[in-house]
Design an enzyme around this catalytic site. Structure first.
Site, PDB file in Angstrom:
ATOM      1  N   GLY A   1      53.864  42.647  42.786  1.00  0.00           N
ATOM      2  CA  GLY A   1      54.628  43.872  42.878  1.00  0.00           C
ATOM      3  C   GLY A   1      54.903  44.523  41.540  1.00  0.00           C
ATOM      4  O   GLY A   1      54.452  44.058  40.487  1.00  0.00           O
TER       5      GLY A   1
ATOM      6  N   VAL B   1      52.619  42.965  52.230  1.00  0.00           N
ATOM      7  CA  VAL B   1      52.008  44.236  52.607  1.00  0.00           C
ATOM      8  C   VAL B   1      51.637  44.918  51.300  1.00  0.00           C
ATOM      9  O   VAL B   1      52.501  45.216  50.467  1.00  0.00           O
ATOM     10  CB  VAL B   1      52.958  45.111  53.433  1.00  0.00           C
ATOM     11  CG1 VAL B   1      52.291  46.428  53.775  1.00  0.00           C
ATOM     12  CG2 VAL B   1      53.366  44.381  54.708  1.00  0.00           C
TER      13      VAL B   1
ATOM     14  N   ASN C   1      43.657  25.393  36.317  1.00  0.00           N
ATOM     15  CA  ASN C   1      43.113  24.045  36.160  1.00  0.00           C
ATOM     16  C   ASN C   1      41.916  24.009  35.221  1.00  0.00           C
ATOM     17  O   ASN C   1      41.975  24.558  34.141  1.00  0.00           O
ATOM     18  CB  ASN C   1      42.789  23.458  37.539  1.00  0.00           C
ATOM     19  CG  ASN C   1      44.016  23.366  38.414  1.00  0.00           C
ATOM     20  OD1 ASN C   1      45.119  23.126  37.919  1.00  0.00           O
ATOM     21  ND2 ASN C   1      43.864  23.594  39.711  1.00  0.00           N
TER      22      ASN C   1
END
Length: 633
Positions: free
Chosen positions: A547, A299, A496
C-alpha cells in the site's frame, strides 16, 4: 680511524646504488617513467587551475580496480521492528579499505496476524536464529571466500556463494542423517502385532443392482504439501549477492538497475527501459480482518499504463483518501438502515479500519462484493472509469482459507465452498466486475485441476498468478519453471539463497515460456529500495510493493519516481502496456490520457495531453502484443 670511515662511506654508496637500481627496475616494471612523462606533459599543456586535483584524477584512473576486502553482517530491525539482516561491503581502493555500501534484506517469514502467542513466540525464535546464523556465515566464512574478488564480476561472486551454500546444505544433511541414526539406535524395536482380519464386504442394499454406485462422490481434499525446507542462515547468500551488485553499481557511478540490466543483457545494453506496472494494495479483507469476509487479503489497484507512475500514484492517493474518510465517519443511528454507495447497511455495524502491515487499511466487510463496490463508488464520485483509468487485482491467499475438517475454503465466516465451487465464484466475480483483471493465489497449489479449470475459463481476460502457490526460485530453476499449478504469471521474491544470477536466469526462463513475472516485496519489509532497481533492470511486467502507507513501502514508491524521472531525462523511458485484449484494447483512449476528478475537484486534475501521443502508440501495439502473448502461452 680514517680507513674505517672511508670503508663505511664506500659501503653506504654501494647500498644506495643498489637501492637506486632496484627502484629503477620497480618503476620500469610498472611503466611509471613513461606514464609520468605523459601525464606531466599533458598537465603542462592543459594548465588546469587545480594542478594537484588534475594529477589526482589522472592517477586514480591508473589505480588497480577495487577488490573486496571485507564483508560484514549485522542484525538490524525491519519495518515491523523484527530482526533482519544488513550486509556491508568494504573494498580496497588505492591501498585503503573503504565502506562502499550496505543493503538490508527482509526475511522469508510471513507476518502472522491474530496468531496464538505460542506460534508468534516460536516464529520469533526461528527468525532470530535465521538472522544470527546468517550474520555468523558472513563474518566468519563468506568474507574470507570473497576476499580479493572484483565486485564487478557478479557471475564469479554468485558462483562462490552457490558453492558455499551447497556445502552448508550437505553439512546439514549429514548432521540430520547422524541424528536420525543415533535416534534409531537408541529407540527400542517395536513388536509387530498380527495383521487384523480383512473387514467383511458391505451389505448389499435391497433393490441395488450389482456395480451401481452413488451418482456423485466428492473427491477427498489433498493434504497440504510439506513446505520447502529453508536452511537456517540462507538469507546471507541473497543478501551478499545483492550487496555486491550494489557495490559494483556505486563504484562504476551508475544506478543499480543498469547493473542488473547488464547482467540480463550481457551482449548489448537496452536503450529503452519500461517501468513495471504498479500493483498497489488499497484495502485488506482477508482471514485476519475483523469482518466475516475472508477471501480478499488484498484488493489491488493497477493504474492505466498510459499514466506516469506519479500520475497513477496521485490518482490512487485520492482514492485512498476517500476510503479513509469513509471509515472516519461515525455510523448513523441504528434506526436508519439506509444503503450506501458501497452496498453496506450503514446502521448494521460500525465499519472499522486499521493499518495493515501491507500498507493498506484492514476493513470490516461481510460480503465479497462490498470492497469492490466501495472502490467502484469512490471512483464514480471522482470521475474515474473502472476498467479504463484503473483495473483491479485480488489477492485471494486461498491457502489461508482452507478448512481441512470440512475439505472446503471458508470464503466468509460460516460460508464454505469446494474447489470446484470456487471456480464458479471467480468466473461470476470477473463477469460482474470486468475491471478485475488478475487473481492471485485463487487456490492452494495442491488443487491443480481447479487451476486448470480457472485458466481455461478466465485465461483470455484475466491474469491467473501464483504467489504462495508457486515454487521457490531455486526449485523453479531446478524444474525448469514447469507450470504446476497452471498460471499466467508468478510473483518472485528475493529471499534466502536467491542470487542476482538466479533472478536473471528465472526471469529469462519465464520470458521464454511467455509467462509474466511480478517482483513482490516480502511481508516484513525493510526500508531498502533496491527491489525497485531489480524490477526495472530485470524488465518484469508488474511490481507489487503493498500500500501507500508505512515508510518502508513509500520509500520504494519514491524510488520508482526517481527512476522514472531519470529515464525520462535521458530519453530512455519506454512504453508499457497490458496485453490482455479484453481489458484494454476496446477501451477509449481518454483513460490513458489522464484522469479528471469530480466537479468539486475541477481544476486540480492531471494534464490530459502530455502523454497522449505515447499512449496512442501503446494502443496501436496492444493488439499485436496481446496476440503474441496469448497465442504462445
Amino acid at each position: 680511524m680514517g680507513e674505517e670511515g672511508g670503508g663505511r662511506s664506500r659501503g653506504t654508496t654501494r647500498e644506495l646504488q643498489k637501492l637506486k637500481q632496484q627502484a629503477l627496475e620497480y618503476y620500469r616494471e610498472n611503466d611509471v617513467p613513461r606514464r609520468l612523462e605523459e601525464l606531466l606533459n599533458s598537465t603542462f599543456y592543459l594548465q588546469p587551475a587545480d594542478v594537484y586535483g588534475h594529477l589526482a584524477n589522472c592517477f586514480s584512473k591508473l589505480a588497480k580496480p577495487p577488490t573486496i576486502c571485507k564483508v560484514v553482517g549485522k542484525k538490524v530491525l525491519d519495518g515491523m521492528g523484527l530482526p533482519t539482516l544488513q550486509v556491508e561491503i568494504f573494498c580496497t581502493i588505492q591501498n585503503f579499505p573503504k565502506n562502499i555500501c550496505s543493503v538490508v534484506v527482509a526475511t522469508h517469514f510471513d507476518v502472522q496476524e491474530n496468531a496464538s502467542p505460542e506460534l508468534v513466540e516460536a516464529e520469533e525464535a526461528d527468525r532470530l536464529e535465521a538472522v544470527s546464523m546468517a550474520v555468523q556465515w558472513i563474518n566468519e566464512a563468506i568474507t574470507q571466500e570473497l576476499w580479493g574478488m572484483a565486485p564487478s564480476d557478479q557471475a564469479a561472486v554468485d558462483q562462490v556463494l552457490r558453492a558455499f551454500f551447497q556445502n552448508k546444505v550437505q553439512e546439514d544433511k549429514e548432521r540430520q542423517d547422524l541424528e536420525k541414526s543415533l535416534e534409531d539406535a537408541a529407540a527400542p524395536i517395536p513388536l509387530i502385532p498380527p495383521a487384523p482380519p480383512p473387514p467383511p464386504p458391505p451389505a448389499k442394499k435391497r433393490g441395488q443392482k450389482q456395480g451401481v454406485k452413488d451418482s456423485f462422490i466428492e473427491k477427498p481434499v489433498l493434504p497440504p504439501e510439506p513446505a520447502e525446507p529453508v536452511l537456517c542462515g540462507s538469507m546471507a547468500i541473497g543478501a551478499v549477492s545483492l550487496a555486491v551488485a550494489k557495490t559494483s553499481a556505486m563504484l562504476s557511478d551508475r544506478p543499480l538497475y543498469l547493473t542488473i540490466a547488464s547482467l540480463k543483457h550481457p551482449q548489448e545494453q537496452p536503450t529503452k527501459f519500461t517501468l513495471p506496472l504498479l500493483m498497489v494494495s488499497m484495502v485488506s479483507c482477508g482471514k485476519s480482518s475483523p469482518g466475516k469476509l475472508n477471501l480478499m487479503k488484498e484488493v489491488i489497484c493497477i493504474p492505466h499504463p498510459g499514466l506516469t507512475a506519479k500520475q497513477g500514484v496521485e490518482m490512487l492517493m485520492e482514492i485512498q483518501k476517500q476510503i479513509n474518510k469513509t471509515f472516519e465517519v461515525p455510523p448513523p443511528p441504528k434506526a436508519e438502515l439506509k444503503k450506501g454507495h458501497n452496498g453496506s447497511k450503514r446502521g448494521h455495524q460500525p465499519i472499522t479500519g486499521k493499518m495493515s502491515h501491507l500498507g493498506c487499511l484492514t476493513i470490516t466487510y461481510d460480503t465479497i462484493e462490498q470492497p469492490l463496490l466501495l472502490i467502484q463508488g469512490i471512483c464514480a464520485n471522482l470521475g474515474l472509469e473502472m476498467g479504463t483509468n484503473l483495473h483491479l487485482a485480488i489477492n485471494c491467499a486461498a491457502h489461508e482459507l482452507m478448512d481441512y475438517s470440512k475439505g472446503k475454503y471458508e470464503v466468509m465466516t460460516g460460508v464454505h465452498k469446494s474447489a470446484a465451487e470456487m471456480v464458479d465464484l471467480y468466473a461470476d466475480l470477473a463477469t460482474r466486475f470486468p475491471s478485475v483483471i488478475a487473481f492471485i493465489d485463487p487456490f492452494r497449489k495442491e488443487d491443480c485441476e481447479q487451476w486448470d479449470s480457472l485458466s481455461n475459463a478466465l485465461g483470455s481476460r484475466c491474469y491467473i498468478i501464483a504467489a504462495s502457490a508457486s515454487k521457490s526460485i531455486s526449485r523453479l530453476l531446478e524444474d525448469g519453471a514447469s507450470s504446476t499449478p497452471k498460471s499466467r504469471g508468478l510473483i518472485l521474491k528475493h529471499t534466502n539463497q536467491t542470487t542476482m544470477s538466479d533472478l536473471v536466469e528465472v526471469t529469462n526462463l519465464l520470458d521464454s515460456k511467455k509467462h509474466i513475472a511480478v517482483l513482490g516485496s516480502p511481508d516484513a519489509e525493510s526500508s531498502d529500495e533496491s527491489l525497485v532497481d531489480l524490477a526495472v533492470g530485470l524488465g518484469v511486467r508488474f511490481i507489487k510493493l503493498g500500500g501507500l502507507s508505512r515508510g518502508e513501502r513509500v520509500t520504494k514508491y519514491n524510488r520508482v519516481f526517481s527512476i522514472e524521472d531519470e529515464l525520462a531525462q535521458n530519453r530512455a523511458l519506454g512504453t508499457c502496456c497490458l496485453s490482455l485484449c479484453s481489458c484494454w484494447a476496446m477501451k477509449r483512449t481518454k483513460g490513458a490520457r489522464g484522469w479528471r476528478r469530480g466537479p468539486q475537484q475541477e481544476g486540480r486534475g492531471l494534464q490530459d495531453d502530455k502523454y497522449s501521443a505515447e499512449t496512442r502508440m501503446a494502443f496501436a501495439t496492444v493488439h499485436i502484443v496481446f496476440l503474441m502473448d496469448y497465442l504462445f502461452t
